[in-house]
Design a protein around this motif. Structure first.
Motif, PDB file in Angstrom:
ATOM      1  N   ALA A   4       6.728   3.291 -11.728  1.00 19.01           N
ATOM      2  CA  ALA A   4       5.448   3.777 -11.214  1.00 19.01           C
ATOM      3  C   ALA A   4       4.437   2.637 -11.157  1.00 19.01           C
ATOM      4  O   ALA A   4       3.732   2.465 -10.151  1.00 19.01           O
ATOM      5  CB  ALA A   4       4.919   4.918 -12.088  1.00 19.01           C
ATOM      6  N   GLU A   5       4.387   1.848 -12.206  1.00 13.66           N
ATOM      7  CA  GLU A   5       3.454   0.718 -12.254  1.00 13.66           C
ATOM      8  C   GLU A   5       3.697  -0.246 -11.096  1.00 13.66           C
ATOM      9  O   GLU A   5       2.754  -0.662 -10.413  1.00 13.66           O
ATOM     10  CB  GLU A   5       3.615  -0.020 -13.585  1.00 13.66           C
ATOM     11  N   GLN A   6       4.958  -0.585 -10.856  1.00 18.01           N
ATOM     12  CA  GLN A   6       5.281  -1.521  -9.775  1.00 18.01           C
ATOM     13  C   GLN A   6       4.920  -0.947  -8.403  1.00 18.01           C
ATOM     14  O   GLN A   6       4.415  -1.664  -7.531  1.00 18.01           O
ATOM     15  CB  GLN A   6       6.766  -1.903  -9.818  1.00 18.01           C
ATOM     16  N   TYR A  39       1.364   6.276  -3.478  1.00 15.60           N
ATOM     17  CA  TYR A  39       0.772   7.172  -4.469  1.00 15.60           C
ATOM     18  C   TYR A  39       1.775   8.248  -4.897  1.00 15.60           C
ATOM     19  O   TYR A  39       2.005   8.456  -6.081  1.00 15.60           O
ATOM     20  CB  TYR A  39      -0.504   7.827  -3.905  1.00 15.60           C
ATOM     21  N   HIS A  40       2.379   8.902  -3.922  1.00 14.95           N
ATOM     22  CA  HIS A  40       3.276  10.014  -4.235  1.00 14.95           C
ATOM     23  C   HIS A  40       4.561   9.547  -4.915  1.00 14.95           C
ATOM     24  O   HIS A  40       5.050  10.204  -5.835  1.00 14.95           O
ATOM     25  CB  HIS A  40       3.562  10.828  -2.974  1.00 14.95           C
ATOM     26  N   ALA A  41       5.091   8.428  -4.491  1.00 17.55           N
ATOM     27  CA  ALA A  41       6.295   7.892  -5.142  1.00 17.55           C
ATOM     28  C   ALA A  41       5.972   7.473  -6.575  1.00 17.55           C
ATOM     29  O   ALA A  41       6.762   7.717  -7.492  1.00 17.55           O
ATOM     30  CB  ALA A  41       6.849   6.717  -4.350  1.00 17.55           C
ATOM     31  N   GLY A  42       4.816   6.868  -6.767  1.00 16.48           N
ATOM     32  CA  GLY A  42       4.405   6.484  -8.116  1.00 16.48           C
ATOM     33  C   GLY A  42       4.250   7.687  -9.022  1.00 16.48           C
ATOM     34  O   GLY A  42       4.733   7.698 -10.158  1.00 16.48           O
ATOM     35  N   LEU A  66      -2.317   5.555 -15.553  1.00 15.32           N
ATOM     36  CA  LEU A  66      -0.985   5.258 -16.085  1.00 15.32           C
ATOM     37  C   LEU A  66      -1.060   4.243 -17.220  1.00 15.32           C
ATOM     38  O   LEU A  66      -0.387   4.386 -18.233  1.00 15.32           O
ATOM     39  CB  LEU A  66      -0.083   4.714 -14.965  1.00 15.32           C
ATOM     40  N   MET A  67      -1.914   3.241 -17.054  1.00 11.37           N
ATOM     41  CA  MET A  67      -2.023   2.159 -18.027  1.00 11.37           C
ATOM     42  C   MET A  67      -2.995   2.478 -19.164  1.00 11.37           C
ATOM     43  O   MET A  67      -3.208   1.656 -20.045  1.00 11.37           O
ATOM     44  CB  MET A  67      -2.449   0.867 -17.321  1.00 11.37           C
ATOM     45  N   GLY A 100       1.451  -0.880  -3.738  1.00 16.03           N
ATOM     46  CA  GLY A 100       0.614  -0.064  -2.861  1.00 16.03           C
ATOM     47  C   GLY A 100      -0.814  -0.583  -2.790  1.00 16.03           C
ATOM     48  O   GLY A 100      -1.431  -0.578  -1.722  1.00 16.03           O
ATOM     49  N   MET A 101      -1.347  -1.045  -3.924  1.00 14.67           N
ATOM     50  CA  MET A 101      -2.695  -1.615  -3.914  1.00 14.67           C
ATOM     51  C   MET A 101      -2.739  -2.885  -3.067  1.00 14.67           C
ATOM     52  O   MET A 101      -3.675  -3.076  -2.281  1.00 14.67           O
ATOM     53  CB  MET A 101      -3.178  -1.891  -5.344  1.00 14.67           C
ATOM     54  N   ARG A 102      -1.723  -3.731  -3.193  1.00 18.64           N
ATOM     55  CA  ARG A 102      -1.670  -4.950  -2.373  1.00 18.64           C
ATOM     56  C   ARG A 102      -1.609  -4.598  -0.890  1.00 18.64           C
ATOM     57  O   ARG A 102      -2.346  -5.151  -0.076  1.00 18.64           O
ATOM     58  CB  ARG A 102      -0.460  -5.813  -2.750  1.00 18.64           C
TER      59      ARG A 102
END
Length: 113
Positions: free
Chosen positions: A74-76, A59-62, A104-105, A81-83
């Motif tokens: 950020a998307e990647q 989350y924080h890196a994104g 973001l999207m 992270g979700m996976r």
């Protein structure tokens, strides 16, 4: 800044004692986030590389990539992270990452009230 530096000094002492402790790396990144976001990103990247299962990092890196205008990165990170959070059964982290990804999207459907 002085307080952050004192805290960083303490964290680096912990880091010297155990350079593989993910929590210490995360704490260092968090402290740098306040004073040097690019330095914070270095530590988030290290966490993402060496401690893929430290879910809080995603989350924080994104968000930091977003703040740098790096939408694709950020998307990647959010997707990975979700996976990872699904694999770990961490619903709370998954929900936070999904919300960040949707925002973001441009997929956040909040009421206009």
């Amino acid at each position: 800044m002085e307080r952050n530096q004192t805290r960083l000094d303490q964290l680096f002492e912990f880091y010297r004692e155990d350079p593989n402790d993910a929590f210490t790396l995360y704490a260092i990144a968090t402290e740098y986030l306040k004073i040097d976001p690019h330095k914070a990103m270095e530590y988030y990247q290290k966490l993402l590389q060496d401690h893929e299962n430290y879910i809080g990092t995603y989350y924080h890196a994104g968000r930091l990539h977003e703040s740098f205008g790096e939408k694709e990165q950020a998307e990647q990170i959010y997707k990975k992270g979700m996976r990872k959070s699904q694999q770990e059964g961490n619903r709370h982290a998954y929900s936070e990452l999904q919300q960040a990804y949707n925002r973001l999207m441009g997929l956040d459907y909040e009421d206009d009230e």
